[in-house]
Design a protein around this motif. Sequence first.
Motif, short mmCIF file in Angstrom:
data_model
loop_
_atom_site.label_atom_id
_atom_site.label_comp_id
_atom_site.label_asym_id
_atom_site.label_seq_id
_atom_site.Cartn_x
_atom_site.Cartn_y
_atom_site.Cartn_z
N MET A 214 42.96 95.08 32.68
CA MET A 214 43.22 95.61 31.34
C MET A 214 43.48 97.12 31.38
N GLN B 87 47.06 98.67 30.17
CA GLN B 87 47.11 99.75 29.18
C GLN B 87 48.03 100.88 29.65
N THR C 23 46.05 95.09 23.76
CA THR C 23 45.45 96.35 24.21
C THR C 23 45.72 97.42 23.16
#
Length: 240
Positions: A86, A90, A133
């Motif tokens: 993640m 991002q 995100t």
Amino acid sequence: MKVDILVFAVHPDDAELGCCGTILKHIAAGKKVGLVDLTRGELGTRGTAKIRDEEAADSAVLMGLHARENLGMRDGFFQNDETHQMQIIQMIRKYQPEIILCNALADRHPDHGRASGLVSDSVFLSGLPKIITEYHNENQQAHRPKLLLHYIQDKYIKPDIVIDVTEFWDKKMACVTAFKTQFFTAELQSEGQQTYISSPDFLHILEGRAREFGKNIGCKFAEGFTCDRILGVTSLFDLH
């Protein structure tokens, strides 16, 4: 925030060693290049994380990077898992690059291959709109780069492509040796425990690899990259 090329490097100095000439060449051609270091290299035998931060900043100025940041992952112990994916997603969505460069698929340092897998998986996942995100409290748009390349590091890997970096070799070496605690410099040669990469021979090895790759396309110095898919060109005359 958009860049044309986004480089991921598990340790500060990995990009300088593996693909700095390519970075410099594309910046000189007017492309925007960003660099994301995954860790601060805190397990390195020589120097400290704080000093590595300062050296990375010095090198970023020399390269003319449009952005450089550090994700602060745990050196030596980060994993290719959802939490770390993640973070990478991002960054991809933040900078929306057309091309990503990242660590070698396998190498002497186990972090390199693990980081390569982490970035590779995250590149695919970044294109899935159902993965949500945020950046600065705003939802990010899904984004998948057109191309992912892996730069070649310590272990010899036969490249799929090589890029002529002869014009930028001296500046590349200035960026590498901006990491004064890590590599051989005359003024610091006797400071701290000596390591494989702090030997002057290591820089000769780096140069030898670049000369070997360059020989194959008729230039003095080149950097090599691998890709996990077939690459194409628009004309046979584009090939060297």
